[in-house]
Every structure is written in structure tokens, then in C-alpha cells.
Scaffold this active site. Structure first.
Site, PDB file in Angstrom:
ATOM      1  N   GLY A 151     -13.538  -3.973   0.784  1.00 48.41           N
ATOM      2  CA  GLY A 151     -14.907  -3.478   0.967  1.00 48.41           C
ATOM      3  C   GLY A 151     -15.280  -2.452  -0.087  1.00 48.41           C
TER       4      GLY A 151
ATOM      5  N   GLY B  88      -9.457  -8.423   0.503  1.00 43.60           N
ATOM      6  CA  GLY B  88      -8.234  -8.542   1.286  1.00 43.60           C
ATOM      7  C   GLY B  88      -7.661  -9.949   1.268  1.00 43.60           C
TER       8      GLY B  88
ATOM      9  N   LYS C 254     -18.951 -15.894   3.812  1.00 41.16           N
ATOM     10  CA  LYS C 254     -20.385 -15.642   3.977  1.00 41.16           C
ATOM     11  C   LYS C 254     -21.091 -15.220   2.689  1.00 41.16           C
ATOM     12  CE  LYS C 254     -20.176 -14.101   8.744  1.00 41.16           C
ATOM     13  NZ  LYS C 254     -20.259 -12.885   9.564  1.00 41.16           N
TER      14      LYS C 254
ATOM     15  N   ARG D 215       0.824  -1.214   0.000  1.00 40.89           N
ATOM     16  CA  ARG D 215       0.000   0.000   0.000  1.00 40.89           C
ATOM     17  C   ARG D 215       0.858   1.265   0.000  1.00 40.89           C
ATOM     18  NH1 ARG D 215      -5.310  -1.732   3.625  1.00 40.89           N
ATOM     19  NH2 ARG D 215      -6.478  -2.396   1.796  1.00 40.89           N
TER      20      ARG D 215
HETATM   21  P1  ADP Z   1     -12.035 -11.510   0.936  1.00 41.49           P
HETATM   22  O1  ADP Z   1     -11.297 -10.859   2.100  1.00 41.49           O
HETATM   23  O2  ADP Z   1     -11.095 -11.911  -0.174  1.00 41.49           O
HETATM   24  O3  ADP Z   1     -13.187 -10.681   0.485  1.00 41.49           O
HETATM   25  P2  ADP Z   1     -13.672 -13.066   2.700  1.00 41.49           P
HETATM   26  O4  ADP Z   1     -13.247 -12.204   3.849  1.00 41.49           O
HETATM   27  O5  ADP Z   1     -15.050 -12.982   2.224  1.00 41.49           O
HETATM   28  O6  ADP Z   1     -12.649 -12.879   1.484  1.00 41.49           O
HETATM   29  O7  ADP Z   1     -13.457 -14.586   3.105  1.00 41.49           O
HETATM   30  C1  ADP Z   1     -12.228 -15.089   3.540  1.00 41.49           C
HETATM   31  C2  ADP Z   1     -12.415 -16.090   4.625  1.00 41.49           C
HETATM   32  O8  ADP Z   1     -13.244 -17.167   4.197  1.00 41.49           O
HETATM   33  C3  ADP Z   1     -11.091 -16.711   5.010  1.00 41.49           C
HETATM   34  O9  ADP Z   1     -10.850 -16.415   6.381  1.00 41.49           O
HETATM   35  C4  ADP Z   1     -11.294 -18.191   4.796  1.00 41.49           C
HETATM   36  O10 ADP Z   1     -10.696 -18.979   5.802  1.00 41.49           O
HETATM   37  C5  ADP Z   1     -12.803 -18.327   4.845  1.00 41.49           C
HETATM   38  N1  ADP Z   1     -13.268 -19.542   4.170  1.00 41.49           N
HETATM   39  C6  ADP Z   1     -13.142 -19.865   2.876  1.00 41.49           C
HETATM   40  N2  ADP Z   1     -13.625 -21.096   2.623  1.00 41.49           N
HETATM   41  C7  ADP Z   1     -14.075 -21.573   3.814  1.00 41.49           C
HETATM   42  C8  ADP Z   1     -14.688 -22.797   4.228  1.00 41.49           C
HETATM   43  N3  ADP Z   1     -14.942 -23.786   3.360  1.00 41.49           N
HETATM   44  N4  ADP Z   1     -15.023 -22.940   5.533  1.00 41.49           N
HETATM   45  C9  ADP Z   1     -14.764 -21.944   6.416  1.00 41.49           C
HETATM   46  N5  ADP Z   1     -14.189 -20.764   6.089  1.00 41.49           N
HETATM   47  C10 ADP Z   1     -13.849 -20.580   4.803  1.00 41.49           C
HETATM   48 MG    MG Z   2     -11.811 -10.698   4.195  1.00 39.28          MG
END
Ligand code: ADP
Ligand code: MG
Length: 420
Positions: free
Chosen positions: A401, A378, A225, A63
Site C-alpha cells: 500500500g 504484497g 481490482k 521483514r
Molecule cells: P498486490 O498485493 O501485488 O498489490 P493485488 O492484491 O492487487 O496484488 O491482487 C492480487 C490478487 O489478484 C490475488 O489474490 C489474485 O488471485 C487476484 N487475481 C489476479 N488475477 C485474477 C483473475 N484473473 N481473476 C481473479 N482474481 C485474480
Molecule cells: Mg494484495
């Protein structure tokens, strides 16, 4: 195709004109650096120096480096700079979240002095005195903006104090433009304002996804989620040809079909929402692919014994923690002809090997595509960086976000406030 998918139903009439009408990136409504003259001015730059720290040291300076084009542009044009950033989520002054390590690293990267002193925070008398002494052409870094509670509630008085430190405002902190804070939104109304190079690059790259993306346009979503990503999916449906969904999100979607997902993470209260989403995708002729198989274990700990099971037939007591080999092969083959790809969210618990395999394989697959590829989020960006394929991705967004909210079609307050 071996992944589970909802195929295009012939009986679903869909008015594509009506569907796509709302899905365009807003017209550009901000000045760029080319349209302001910073010479001899004191420019307040809102940067995103919210870097990861480990034992007080910066563990990834991406960053900081991303801000250099804007800072160097302004310095070459004889501006003095006053830089503002938050770091972490402090509640009041928090010694570990001072910007001292950032000032040191930035001085190395810019190869010039960065003025920084510990102050109680933005708007303090100590800070005002320190800024007042800044020589022409200098770079001053203010203390963590979030040490002052007025920052996050966009307090007009704090915005006025900050605006008093300079005579031009440049926002280059893409990762915070979805928040209306004093240093991002409030201040932009009080001074002539412009978007920095990083901010413009982010808006243009993400805008390419919303404005007539080259087809086929395929989106991969993962992460924990469904509820975090539902608005993005809904906004992108009219534009997208196929959706590939992995991560824990996939299990909530599989539950709508009565899938047996063992102990996998499911948002029970979002199953109806997931059903609605599947229905909307069907109406808009978007195929949703879910992982055919999953790597399963009793829990996500390193070295745990793993088994591969169909994602809709996971034994009781096990949870799906990564997409399985068949799913990875299907996702990879499905993406091969894409002209535009957006990926957000890891396909598994990539922080805990061996559940990082599918995410790494996907990073490699996306990096090898010829089309325009964008990775945002992230955790997904961290995963791409860890694989070493980052340089072959078309655009890596610095804002998780913010990139999602932009793709949700929202007006981002930090951008709206830049309107001349
Ligand atoms: P990003 O930051 O790229 O937007 P998210 O924050 O939505 O991604 O999701 C990342 C999280 O999702 C990670 O902490 C990862 O461990 C969790 N995750 C991914 N697949 C699974 C799974 N099958 N079961 C539980 N957690 C999961
Ligand atoms: Mg995340």
C-alpha cells in the site's frame, strides 16, 4: 502486436510539460541515520515486523532481516533500542498476535538478547516498568502496538507515552508510512526523528521511478481490482511509455470495448472509470497492452480443467484466471527493451496452480532485464520470491500500500512527520 492496444492517436495534442509538472518525488525532507548521533541514547525504532505466521511460527522472516542494517548501525554506535511494531490487525489484545515469536527470531538474527515480556500493550504500566529497567546497550521489543486501539487513531496521549520511552525516534517501517498512527506519525513530532536505512532505500528506489526515469519506462499492473490501482496509473501516465495490464483488472478494461469475458471478475461499476483511464492514456500517448488470450476455467480450484480462449471471447460459464501463452510472449517481448520497469500485481490467480504460470514467467522475464526493475505489492512480491528470481530484481518493495500511495504522488504522513 498481438495484444490489444490503444495506439497513439495523432489528433490528441498533449502538453507534456504541463503533464509532468506534478509528477516529481518530493524533495528529501527528513534526516537520515548519518545525520543523527545515537551514542548513549535510547532510540525508539518503529520497525515493520508484520510477518506472516503459520501455526504460530514465522513463515517468512524477510521483514525482520530487512530491519537489521538499521538496528546494527544503531547498536554499533552504543545506542539502546526500544522496538515498536504492529502484527496483523488485532481488535484489542489477541494472544495469537503477540510478538513472542518475533522476539525469538530477532534474537537469533541479531545474535544477542532481545528483551520481551508479554504486556497488555503499548502505554501500559507493566510495559513502562519493563522499559525503565532496560540496561544500556540492550534491545527491547514492545508488544504489538495495535493491541491498543489508540495506536490506529493516532491518539496524542499514546504518542506521548511512547515518546517518553526514549530520546530519539527512528522510523524504518516503510510498509506503514502511509498510515498516521501513534507509533509512526504522532511520535515523530515529539522527539528528534530520522529515517532508517530501509526507509531511505525504499524512498530512493521508488523515487527513481518518479524522477526522470530512464526510458523506455514500462509498467506492468495486475491483481484483482482496477479501482485499487487507478490513482497510480493516472499519476504514472505522464512518465510511462507503455502499460501492460493483466490479472482480473484486464477484464474490466476489455468490457469497455464490449469484450465477451464470460464469468471473469469484472468491476461493473468501474467500467466508466476504466473508459476514462483509456481516454487519458490515449491523450498522453501511452499504449495499453491487454492479454490477447487467457487460461480459463469454471472456477479457481487446483486441478480444474482449463481452456485457452481469446480474452475478449471467453465462453459463458468460464472465467479468465491467468494470462495465456500468447499474452505472456507479447508482454515478455514488449518489456525486452525497457530501461525502467515497475511491476505491481500478479497476472493471474497465482495462489492456485496452474494459474501461477504467467506470473512466474513474468517474474523471470523482469529478472532477466538489464534496466532498473522494481516490484511492489504484497502478492506480486510473494510471487517473485516463490520463483527464486528475487535477487535479480533491482528493488523489491517491502510495502504494498505504501509503495502504491507513494507512486500516486501522495504525501505519506509517516514521512512528512519526520521533517526536522
Ligand atoms: P498486490 O498485493 O501485488 O498489490 P493485488 O492484491 O492487487 O496484488 O491482487 C492480487 C490478487 O489478484 C490475488 O489474490 C489474485 O488471485 C487476484 N487475481 C489476479 N488475477 C485474477 C483473475 N484473473 N481473476 C481473479 N482474481 C485474480
Ligand atoms: Mg494484495
Amino acid at each position: 502486436m498481438s495484444s490489444r492496444s490503444w495506439e497513439n492517436p495523432s489528433e490528441a495534442p498533449y502538453d507534456s510539460e504541463q503533464g509532468s509538472a506534478s509528477v516529481t518525488a518530493p524533495e528529501r525532507s527528513y534526516r537520515t541515520l548519518a545525520e543523527v548521533d545515537p551514542a548513549g541514547k535510547c532510540v525508539l525504532v518503529r520497525v515493520d515486523f508484520n510477518v506472516p505466521l503459520s501455526s504460530g511460527a514465522i513463515s517468512d522472516d524477510t521483514r525482520l532481516r530487512a530491519s537489521l542494517p538499521t538496528l546494527e548501525h544503531l547498536l554499533q554506535r552504543d545506542a539502546s533500542l526500544v522496538l515498536m511494531s504492529h502484527l496483523g490487525r488485532p481488535k484489542g489484545m489477541t494472544p495469537e498476535l503477540r510478538l513472542a515469536p518475533v522476539a525469538r527470531r530477532l534474537a537469533e538474527l541479531l545474535d544477542r538478547e532481545v528483551r520481551y515480556v508479554e504486556t497488555p500493550g503499548p502505554g501500559s504500566l507493566e510495559q513502562a516498568a519493563f522499559v525503565a529497567k532496560a540496561p544500556a546497550g540492550s534491545v527491547t521489543l514492545l508488544e504489538n502496538t495495535r493491541f491498543d486501539a489508540r495506536e490506529s487513531c493516532n491518539d496524542p496521549e499514546l504518542a506521548r507515552i511512547l515518546a517518553g520511552y526514549g530520546n530519539l525516534f527512528v522510523n524504518d517501517a516503510f510498509a506503514t508510512v502511509h498510515r498516521a498512527h501513534a507509533s509512526t506519525e504522532g511520535i515523530a513530532h515529539l522527539l528528534p526523528a530520522a529515517a532508517g536505512h530501509l526507509l531511505v532505500a525504499e524512498l530512493e528506489s521508488l523515487g527513481r521511478l518518479l524522477n526522470n526515469p530512464e526510458r523506455p519506462f514500462k509498467v506492468v499492473l495486475g491483481g484483482a481490482k482496477v479501482s485499487d490501482k487507478i490513482a497510480v496509473i493516472e499519476n504514472l501516465l505522464p512518465l510511462v511509455d507503455e502499460l501492460f495490464i493483466g490479472g482480473a483488472m484486464a477484464f474490466t478494461l476489455l468490457r469497455t470495448q464490449g469484450g465477451k469475458v464470460g464469468k471473469s471478475l469484472v468491476e461493473e461499476d468501474k467500467i466508466d472509470l476504466a473508459r476514462h483511464l483509456i481516454e487519458r492514456a490515449r491523450e498522453q500517448s501511452v499504449t495499453i497492452h491487454l492479454p490477447a488470450d487467457s487460461i480459463c476455467a469454471a472456477k479457481a480450484v487446483p486441478g480444474v480443467a482449463t481452456e485457452v480462449h481469446p480474452s475478449n471471447g471467453i465462453p459463458i460459464g468460464l472465467m479468465g484466471l491467468d494470462a495465456g501463452p500468447e499474452a505472456v510472449a507479447t508482454f515478455r517481448a514488449g518489456l525486452a527493451d525497457a530501461k525502467t520497469v515497475f511491476w505491481n500485481g500478479p497476472l493471474g490467480v497465482f495462489e492456485v496452480p496452474p494459474f501461477d504460470r504467467a506470473t512466474r514467467a513474468l517474474a523471470e522475464a523482469v529478472a532477466s532485464l538489464d534496466g532498473f526493475t522494481v516490484v511492489g505489492g504484497g502478492d506480486s512480491v510473494a510471487a517473485v520470491n516463490a520463483t527464486g528470481f528475487a535477487h535479480r530484481i533491482g528493488h523489491i518493495s517491502t510495502g504494498g500500500g505504501a509503495s502504491l500511495e507513494l507512486l500516486e504522488g501522495k504525501v505519506l504522513p509517516g514521512i512528512a512527520a519526520l521533517a526536522p
